[in-house]
Design a protein around this motif. Structure first.
Motif, PDB file in Angstrom:
ATOM      1  N   TRP A   1      -7.120   6.324  -5.593  1.00 32.99           N
ATOM      2  CA  TRP A   1      -8.432   5.747  -5.892  1.00 32.99           C
ATOM      3  C   TRP A   1      -8.329   4.234  -6.054  1.00 32.99           C
ATOM      4  CZ3 TRP A   1     -10.480   2.953  -9.944  1.00 32.99           C
ATOM      5  CH2 TRP A   1     -11.864   2.799  -9.940  1.00 32.99           C
ATOM      6  N   VAL A   2      -7.338   3.771  -6.811  1.00 33.77           N
ATOM      7  CA  VAL A   2      -7.150   2.330  -7.010  1.00 33.77           C
ATOM      8  C   VAL A   2      -6.925   1.656  -5.668  1.00 33.77           C
ATOM      9  CG1 VAL A   2      -5.602   0.566  -7.982  1.00 33.77           C
ATOM     10  CG2 VAL A   2      -6.356   2.496  -9.400  1.00 33.77           C
ATOM     11  N   HIS A   3      -6.034   2.204  -4.859  1.00 31.33           N
ATOM     12  CA  HIS A   3      -5.756   1.618  -3.543  1.00 31.33           C
ATOM     13  C   HIS A   3      -7.024   1.580  -2.681  1.00 31.33           C
ATOM     14  CE1 HIS A   3      -3.600   0.549   0.087  1.00 31.33           C
ATOM     15  NE2 HIS A   3      -4.173   1.568   0.700  1.00 31.33           N
ATOM     16  N   THR A   4      -7.749   2.667  -2.661  1.00 32.15           N
ATOM     17  CA  THR A   4      -8.982   2.746  -1.865  1.00 32.15           C
ATOM     18  C   THR A   4     -10.002   1.705  -2.300  1.00 32.15           C
ATOM     19  OG1 THR A   4      -8.645   5.088  -1.415  1.00 32.15           O
ATOM     20  CG2 THR A   4     -10.905   4.264  -1.213  1.00 32.15           C
ATOM     21  N   GLN A   5     -10.142   1.501  -3.609  1.00 30.56           N
ATOM     22  CA  GLN A   5     -11.104   0.521  -4.103  1.00 30.56           C
ATOM     23  C   GLN A   5     -10.708  -0.893  -3.698  1.00 30.56           C
ATOM     24  OE1 GLN A   5     -13.977   1.742  -5.264  1.00 30.56           O
ATOM     25  NE2 GLN A   5     -12.893   3.645  -4.849  1.00 30.56           N
ATOM     26  N   VAL A   6      -9.435  -1.205  -3.780  1.00 30.20           N
ATOM     27  CA  VAL A   6      -8.959  -2.534  -3.387  1.00 30.20           C
ATOM     28  C   VAL A   6      -9.201  -2.758  -1.902  1.00 30.20           C
ATOM     29  CG1 VAL A   6      -6.906  -3.997  -3.139  1.00 30.20           C
ATOM     30  CG2 VAL A   6      -7.312  -2.761  -5.291  1.00 30.20           C
ATOM     31  N   VAL A   7      -8.839  -1.807  -1.083  1.00 30.35           N
ATOM     32  CA  VAL A   7      -9.035  -1.939   0.366  1.00 30.35           C
ATOM     33  C   VAL A   7     -10.522  -2.053   0.700  1.00 30.35           C
ATOM     34  CG1 VAL A   7      -8.796  -0.717   2.576  1.00 30.35           C
ATOM     35  CG2 VAL A   7      -6.853  -0.841   0.991  1.00 30.35           C
TER      36      VAL A   7
ATOM     37  N   SER B   1      -6.716 -13.727   3.857  1.00 29.11           N
ATOM     38  CA  SER B   1      -5.776 -13.941   4.957  1.00 29.11           C
ATOM     39  C   SER B   1      -4.941 -12.671   5.120  1.00 29.11           C
ATOM     40  CB  SER B   1      -4.866 -15.133   4.652  1.00 29.11           C
ATOM     41  OG  SER B   1      -3.992 -14.812   3.574  1.00 29.11           O
ATOM     42  N   ALA B   2      -4.285 -12.565   6.248  1.00 23.53           N
ATOM     43  CA  ALA B   2      -3.442 -11.389   6.498  1.00 23.53           C
ATOM     44  C   ALA B   2      -2.370 -11.260   5.414  1.00 23.53           C
ATOM     45  CB  ALA B   2      -2.808 -11.475   7.881  1.00 23.53           C
ATOM     46  N   GLU B   3      -1.785 -12.381   5.035  1.00 25.22           N
ATOM     47  CA  GLU B   3      -0.739 -12.367   4.006  1.00 25.22           C
ATOM     48  C   GLU B   3      -1.298 -11.946   2.648  1.00 25.22           C
ATOM     49  OE1 GLU B   3       1.859 -15.662   1.636  1.00 25.22           O
ATOM     50  OE2 GLU B   3       1.648 -15.961   3.799  1.00 25.22           O
ATOM     51  N   THR B   4      -2.446 -12.494   2.289  1.00 29.82           N
ATOM     52  CA  THR B   4      -3.082 -12.142   1.013  1.00 29.82           C
ATOM     53  C   THR B   4      -3.459 -10.673   0.999  1.00 29.82           C
ATOM     54  OG1 THR B   4      -3.898 -14.388   0.696  1.00 29.82           O
ATOM     55  CG2 THR B   4      -5.054 -12.636  -0.508  1.00 29.82           C
ATOM     56  N   ARG B   5      -3.988 -10.192   2.105  1.00 28.33           N
ATOM     57  CA  ARG B   5      -4.394  -8.792   2.193  1.00 28.33           C
ATOM     58  C   ARG B   5      -3.189  -7.863   2.028  1.00 28.33           C
ATOM     59  NH1 ARG B   5      -8.913  -6.010   4.120  1.00 28.33           N
ATOM     60  NH2 ARG B   5      -8.355  -3.841   4.407  1.00 28.33           N
ATOM     61  N   LEU B   6      -2.101  -8.166   2.723  1.00 28.94           N
ATOM     62  CA  LEU B   6      -0.901  -7.335   2.605  1.00 28.94           C
ATOM     63  C   LEU B   6      -0.384  -7.325   1.168  1.00 28.94           C
ATOM     64  CD1 LEU B   6       1.063  -8.173   5.886  1.00 28.94           C
ATOM     65  CD2 LEU B   6       0.044  -5.979   5.236  1.00 28.94           C
ATOM     66  N   ARG B   7      -0.381  -8.493   0.541  1.00 30.07           N
ATOM     67  CA  ARG B   7       0.075  -8.584  -0.836  1.00 30.07           C
ATOM     68  C   ARG B   7      -0.838  -7.772  -1.764  1.00 30.07           C
ATOM     69  NH1 ARG B   7       0.836 -13.693  -0.901  1.00 30.07           N
ATOM     70  NH2 ARG B   7      -1.233 -14.281  -1.636  1.00 30.07           N
ATOM     71  N   ALA B   8      -2.148  -7.890  -1.563  1.00 24.86           N
ATOM     72  CA  ALA B   8      -3.114  -7.152  -2.400  1.00 24.86           C
ATOM     73  C   ALA B   8      -2.984  -5.644  -2.193  1.00 24.86           C
ATOM     74  CB  ALA B   8      -4.536  -7.613  -2.099  1.00 24.86           C
ATOM     75  N   GLU B   9      -2.795  -5.230  -0.963  1.00 24.66           N
ATOM     76  CA  GLU B   9      -2.635  -3.794  -0.698  1.00 24.66           C
ATOM     77  C   GLU B   9      -1.354  -3.263  -1.335  1.00 24.66           C
ATOM     78  OE1 GLU B   9      -3.275  -2.555   3.344  1.00 24.66           O
ATOM     79  OE2 GLU B   9      -5.149  -3.687   3.488  1.00 24.66           O
ATOM     80  N   ALA B  10      -0.277  -4.036  -1.249  1.00 29.83           N
ATOM     81  CA  ALA B  10       0.973  -3.616  -1.887  1.00 29.83           C
ATOM     82  C   ALA B  10       0.800  -3.580  -3.401  1.00 29.83           C
ATOM     83  CB  ALA B  10       2.109  -4.564  -1.492  1.00 29.83           C
ATOM     84  N   GLN B  11       0.123  -4.592  -3.931  1.00 33.34           N
ATOM     85  CA  GLN B  11      -0.119  -4.632  -5.370  1.00 33.34           C
ATOM     86  C   GLN B  11      -0.994  -3.457  -5.804  1.00 33.34           C
ATOM     87  OE1 GLN B  11      -1.983  -8.229  -6.808  1.00 33.34           O
ATOM     88  NE2 GLN B  11      -1.476  -7.755  -8.920  1.00 33.34           N
ATOM     89  N   SER B  12      -1.924  -3.037  -4.929  1.00 30.89           N
ATOM     90  CA  SER B  12      -2.806  -1.923  -5.298  1.00 30.89           C
ATOM     91  C   SER B  12      -2.031  -0.616  -5.428  1.00 30.89           C
ATOM     92  CB  SER B  12      -3.941  -1.771  -4.280  1.00 30.89           C
ATOM     93  OG  SER B  12      -3.490  -1.194  -3.074  1.00 30.89           O
ATOM     94  N   VAL B  13      -0.982  -0.461  -4.671  1.00 25.99           N
ATOM     95  CA  VAL B  13      -0.156   0.746  -4.795  1.00 25.99           C
ATOM     96  C   VAL B  13       0.542   0.752  -6.153  1.00 25.99           C
ATOM     97  CG1 VAL B  13       1.835   1.986  -3.847  1.00 25.99           C
ATOM     98  CG2 VAL B  13       0.119   1.008  -2.300  1.00 25.99           C
ATOM     99  N   GLU B  14       1.120  -0.389  -6.519  1.00 30.09           N
ATOM    100  CA  GLU B  14       1.758  -0.506  -7.839  1.00 30.09           C
ATOM    101  C   GLU B  14       0.724  -0.351  -8.949  1.00 30.09           C
ATOM    102  OE1 GLU B  14       3.869  -4.233  -7.967  1.00 30.09           O
ATOM    103  OE2 GLU B  14       4.774  -3.856  -6.008  1.00 30.09           O
TER     104      GLU B  14
ATOM    105  N   THR C   1      -9.094  -4.172 -10.505  1.00 30.15           N
ATOM    106  CA  THR C   1      -9.711  -5.482 -10.741  1.00 30.15           C
ATOM    107  C   THR C   1      -8.651  -6.571 -10.741  1.00 30.15           C
ATOM    108  OG1 THR C   1     -11.587  -4.562 -11.937  1.00 30.15           O
ATOM    109  CG2 THR C   1     -11.019  -6.850 -12.419  1.00 30.15           C
ATOM    110  N   ALA C   2      -7.532  -6.321 -11.390  1.00 33.45           N
ATOM    111  CA  ALA C   2      -6.450  -7.310 -11.424  1.00 33.45           C
ATOM    112  C   ALA C   2      -5.931  -7.611 -10.026  1.00 33.45           C
ATOM    113  CB  ALA C   2      -5.323  -6.827 -12.336  1.00 33.45           C
ATOM    114  N   ALA C   3      -5.773  -6.580  -9.211  1.00 34.11           N
ATOM    115  CA  ALA C   3      -5.282  -6.785  -7.840  1.00 34.11           C
ATOM    116  C   ALA C   3      -6.287  -7.585  -7.017  1.00 34.11           C
ATOM    117  CB  ALA C   3      -4.999  -5.437  -7.178  1.00 34.11           C
ATOM    118  N   LEU C   4      -7.567  -7.281  -7.157  1.00 33.95           N
ATOM    119  CA  LEU C   4      -8.604  -7.995  -6.416  1.00 33.95           C
ATOM    120  C   LEU C   4      -8.726  -9.445  -6.884  1.00 33.95           C
ATOM    121  CD1 LEU C   4     -11.165  -5.091  -6.325  1.00 33.95           C
ATOM    122  CD2 LEU C   4     -10.127  -6.171  -4.297  1.00 33.95           C
TER     123      LEU C   4
END
Length: 165
Positions: free
Chosen positions: A34-40, A50-63, A103-106
Motif C-alpha cells: 500500500w505504501v509503495h502504491t501510494q508513492v508511485v 527526475s528519473a533519479e529522484t523517482r527511482l530513489r523515491a520508489e526504493a525508499q517507498s519499499v523501505e 508522506t516522508a518518501a514523497l
C-alpha cells in the motif's frame, strides 16, 4: 442472569482474538504494498520527478512500507494485548497512521502537498497528500474491511457481557 452470559462473553472474547489476529496478519501483508502504491501513484500524478529522484523515491517507498508495517503491527499487537475495556484506540485509528511513511518518501522526493477538503485538513493535518485509508479494505484487500466491524461487535459484546455479569 442466565448461564448464557459467560458463554456469550467467552465466545465474543474468542472472536475478538480471532479478528484481532486476522487484522494483524492482513495489515502485515498489505501495508508494505500500500505504501509503495501510494508513492508511485502520487509520483505519477505529479509527473515532475527526475528519473533519479523517482527511482530513489520508489526504493525508499519499499523501505518505508516495511517500516510502516512493522510499526503498525507492533501498535496493533499492543492494542490487542490490553483488556478491551482499557483500549484507547481502534485498529482503524492505528492503521490510518500508515500515511506517515509514504508522506516522508514523497516529501523527500520534493512532491508538493495536494489540495484537500476542509474536513481532511482538520482530521489529519499532517496527511498532506490525502493518503489516510478510510477503511482497512483501502489497504488493498477488501476482506479486511469487515474484520474491523466484526472486531468492534465482539468488543462491544465482551464489554456488555461483563457489565451484565
Amino acid at each position: 442472569m442466565t448461564d448464557a452470559a459467560p458463554e456469550d462473553a467467552a465466545r465474543a472474547f474468542a472472536r475478538l482474538d480471532e479478528t484481532g489476529a486476522a487484522i494483524v496478519a492482513g495489515v502485515e501483508r498489505q501495508v508494505p504494498g500500500w505504501v509503495h502504491t501510494q508513492v508511485v501513484r502520487l509520483l505519477d500524478a505529479w509527473g515532475r520527478a527526475s528519473a533519479e529522484t523517482r527511482l530513489r523515491a520508489e526504493a525508499q517507498s519499499v523501505e518505508a512500507g516495511s517500516a510502516a508495517a512493522r510499526r503498525i503491527v507492533n501498535e496493533l499487537r499492543a492494542l490487542f494485548a490490553v483488556d478491551p475495556t482499557q483500549q484507547q484506540a481502534t485498529p482503524l485509528e492505528i492503521v490510518r497512521t500508515a500515511y506517515r511513511e509514504s508522506t516522508a518518501a514523497l516529501a523527500a522526493a520534493g512532491v508538493p502537498p495536494i489540495v484537500r477538503d476542509e474536513f481532511d485538513e482538520r482530521a489529519w493535518p499532517d496527511d498532506i497528500y490525502g493518503l489516510v485509508p478510510r477503511t482497512l479494505g483501502d489497504l488493498g484487500d477488501p476482506e479486511l474491511a469487515p474484520l474491523h466491524l466484526a472486531w468492534g461487535m465482539a468488543k462491544a459484546t465482551v464489554i456488555r457481557a461483563r457489565r451484565g455479569a
